[in-house]
Design a protein around this motif. Structure first.
Motif, PDB file in Angstrom:
ATOM      1  N   ILE A  22      52.001  14.635   6.744  1.00 27.74           N
ATOM      2  CA  ILE A  22      52.413  13.400   6.081  1.00 27.74           C
ATOM      3  C   ILE A  22      51.915  13.295   4.640  1.00 27.74           C
ATOM      4  O   ILE A  22      52.565  12.665   3.803  1.00 27.74           O
ATOM      5  N   SER A  65      46.644  -2.453   9.423  1.00 30.92           N
ATOM      6  CA  SER A  65      47.142  -1.349  10.246  1.00 30.92           C
ATOM      7  C   SER A  65      46.499  -1.379  11.621  1.00 30.92           C
ATOM      8  O   SER A  65      47.110  -1.004  12.625  1.00 30.92           O
ATOM      9  N   ILE A  78      53.825   5.641  14.483  1.00 28.54           N
ATOM     10  CA  ILE A  78      53.649   6.956  13.858  1.00 28.54           C
ATOM     11  C   ILE A  78      55.003   7.575  13.530  1.00 28.54           C
ATOM     12  O   ILE A  78      55.214   8.122  12.439  1.00 28.54           O
ATOM     13  N   SER A  81      56.476   5.909  10.589  1.00 26.41           N
ATOM     14  CA  SER A  81      55.733   6.289   9.388  1.00 26.41           C
ATOM     15  C   SER A  81      56.213   7.623   8.842  1.00 26.41           C
ATOM     16  O   SER A  81      56.432   7.782   7.632  1.00 26.41           O
ATOM     17  N   LEU A  82      56.364   8.595   9.724  1.00 32.52           N
ATOM     18  CA  LEU A  82      56.780   9.931   9.299  1.00 32.52           C
ATOM     19  C   LEU A  82      58.205   9.926   8.752  1.00 32.52           C
ATOM     20  O   LEU A  82      58.485  10.513   7.690  1.00 32.52           O
ATOM     21  N   SER A 112      52.066   5.649   5.030  1.00 34.35           N
ATOM     22  CA  SER A 112      51.004   6.592   5.384  1.00 34.35           C
ATOM     23  C   SER A 112      49.709   5.919   5.801  1.00 34.35           C
ATOM     24  O   SER A 112      48.811   6.586   6.327  1.00 34.35           O
ATOM     25  N   THR A 115      51.345   1.629   8.652  1.00 35.54           N
ATOM     26  CA  THR A 115      51.966   1.895   9.947  1.00 35.54           C
ATOM     27  C   THR A 115      51.444   3.165  10.613  1.00 35.54           C
ATOM     28  O   THR A 115      51.755   3.421  11.779  1.00 35.54           O
ATOM     29  N   PHE A 116      50.651   3.960   9.909  1.00 35.02           N
ATOM     30  CA  PHE A 116      50.253   5.275  10.433  1.00 35.02           C
ATOM     31  C   PHE A 116      48.777   5.391  10.776  1.00 35.02           C
ATOM     32  O   PHE A 116      48.410   5.876  11.848  1.00 35.02           O
ATOM     33  N   TRP A 117      47.900   4.936   9.875  1.00 34.48           N
ATOM     34  CA  TRP A 117      46.500   5.342   9.944  1.00 34.48           C
ATOM     35  C   TRP A 117      45.824   4.974  11.260  1.00 34.48           C
ATOM     36  O   TRP A 117      45.365   5.848  12.009  1.00 34.48           O
ATOM     37  N   SER A 119      47.079   3.860  13.952  1.00 35.70           N
ATOM     38  CA  SER A 119      47.860   4.290  15.113  1.00 35.70           C
ATOM     39  C   SER A 119      47.527   5.718  15.513  1.00 35.70           C
ATOM     40  O   SER A 119      47.335   6.018  16.701  1.00 35.70           O
ATOM     41  N   HIS A 120      47.441   6.620  14.547  1.00 37.07           N
ATOM     42  CA  HIS A 120      47.168   8.013  14.916  1.00 37.07           C
ATOM     43  C   HIS A 120      45.724   8.193  15.357  1.00 37.07           C
ATOM     44  O   HIS A 120      45.427   8.962  16.270  1.00 37.07           O
ATOM     45  N   GLY A 191      58.421  13.576  12.842  1.00 39.49           N
ATOM     46  CA  GLY A 191      58.632  12.211  13.305  1.00 39.49           C
ATOM     47  C   GLY A 191      59.515  12.158  14.537  1.00 39.49           C
ATOM     48  O   GLY A 191      59.268  11.378  15.473  1.00 39.49           O
TER      49      GLY A 191
END
Length: 433
Positions: A22, A65, A78, A81-82, A112, A115-117, A119-120, A191
């Motif tokens: 990402i 987030s 995730i 986000s991707l 990045s 919506t991503f940090w 969550s991953h 994604g």
């Protein structure tokens, strides 16, 4: 059991893949800064402003987030986000106006981090058993490093093959656009893979050692945030990451130091910094396994201490010292820096945080821990203005070593509070609502 573990490991691999693919398209300046300036007809100050916009979006997005990942499916966040990052990359490949580029960087910051940090990070925490957390977080960072290094190597091969020996702007543009499309395409496909193969939060929780699901009373409520804010471990962990990340930031200045202070040519500097980049999987993997074998806090402290010592050594060594010694010290420093980054999240499971609040906690800790993204550029401007180009590097490395020592002190305090005698006297409030 073996089949269940295989499923966990495959999903973990996909999350590592997502974390690795990402960011390269967002940080194209690492290898292509001068080409970007030429192709987009922008000044360096313009590019710095775009990355300042990105940094602000990062810091603003960390905390919400966490809320987002506790309220919605981490898997789908995730995936979105991707795909969103990839679409912005396809837009960037059109070489749009500078106004559009600014919007792209803002959206990249949104996708990045917001919506991503969290969550991953949350999915990694749910996939890892308590005895695996150190190595899982170490592998997360080390594996991400392998993927970024591989993408950088393949991207550079594409760029060189298309550009050849030409210096024409049109050829440079074609080569850069090809790299952007390559990176964005990889992000898009990842994604889709996440959407297909990663399980929902409820199924992931069924694999955890503590719970086979989440009852109605265990769901996220805004009223639980007050409990989280009373958890001292959240702030201590945020402080550890702040200091560790501040020390890690020096990795972006090692090439400039070699070229400006030691007088090394650009090609040799590029070779050394590529080797340093490959220290990410080395430091991440070794740090992760040491965290599980000798202890997480001991490993973090050791990495901070080693990095701080090498930073001071780099700053005080005479420039007449053999360049080979500088290369060895800086490559070894890179291993310690990536070990720091690969292990400071491993103590998350020790921080007395309920699973239902994990995403929010990650957001709050990240908000505190990654403030250096905003603070350090301003601090470095002051140091460079005060001590000049050469002295600025030396002063920055020494100040960063002080950050490292401060981080060790916070780790010691964190570890002290986990002693049984201390816990027996005063139990953390976070366990109940």
């Amino acid at each position: 059991m073996k089949k269940e573990n295989l499923g966990r490991y495959f999903q973990f691999f996909l999350i590592v893949l997502a974390a690795g693919v990402i960011f390269p398209v967002i940080y194209l300046r690492t290898n292509y800064q001068e080409t970007i300036l030429e192709v987009f007809n922008m000044r360096l100050s313009d590019l710095n402003n775009f990355y300042s916009t990105l940094g602000m979006a990062f810091v603003v997005g960390y905390l919400p987030s966490g809320f987002l990942s506790d309220r919605f499916s981490a898997k789908w966040l995730i995936s979105i986000s991707l795909i969103g990052t990839a679409v912005c990359g396809f837009w960037f490949a059109q070489v749009p106006s500078l106004g559009s580029v600014n919007i792209i960087f803002l959206l990249w910051g949104f996708f990045s981090v917001f919506t991503f940090w969290s969550s991953h990070m949350k999915i990694v925490k749910m996939l890892a058993k308590s005895s695996e957390e150190g190595r899982f977080f170490g592998i997360l960072d080390g594996g991400r490093g392998v993927i970024e290094a591989l993408m950088g190597t393949v991207g550079l091969a594409f760029f060189a093959a298309i550009l050849g020996t030409s210096s024409a702007l049109a050829d440079k543009s074609s080569a850069l656009v090809a790299v952007i499309y390559l990176y964005s395409g990889i992000v898009f496909v990842t994604g889709i893979l996440i959407a297909i193969f990663v399980e929902s939060d409820e199924k992931l929780k069924a694999h955890s050692e503590k719970s086979a699901g989440r009852s109605e009373t265990e769901k996220f409520h805004l009223s639980d945030v007050g409990t989280l804010l009373k958890n001292k471990y959240v702030y201590l962990m945020g402080g550890i990451i702040f200091m560790g990340y501040a020390v890690f930031w020096t990795v972006y200045y090692l090439g400039g130091f070699l070229q400006t202070n030691v007088g090394i040519d650009a090609v040799t500097v590029g070779t050394v910094t590529v080797i340093v980049l490959w220290m990410r999987p080395v430091g991440g993997f070794i740090g992760g396994f040491l965290a599980d074998r000798v202890g997480r806090t001991k490993t973090i402290s050791g990495a901070l201490l080693g990095g701080s010592i090498l930073l001071v050594l780099t700053a005080v060594m005479p420039v007449t010292t053999s360049p080979m010694i500088f290369y060895v010290v800086i490559i070894l420093l890179g291993a310690f820096l990536y070990a720091i980054r690969g292990t400071y999240w491993s103590i998350l499971g020790q921080s007395k945080i309920e699973a239902v609040m994990m995403g929010t906690a990650i957001g709050l800790i990240s908000f505190i821990g990654y403030l250096p993204d905003i603070i350090l550029p301003q601090m470095n401007t002051f140091l460079w203005n005060t001590f000049g180009d050469n002295g600025g590097y030396n002063a920055y490395f020494i100040v960063s070593a002080i950050f490292g020592v401060t981080g060790i002190l916070i780790v010691v305090l964190y570890n002290y509070l986990h002693k049984p005698s201390v816990v027996a006297v005063k139990k953390p409030v976070v366990e109940t609502t």
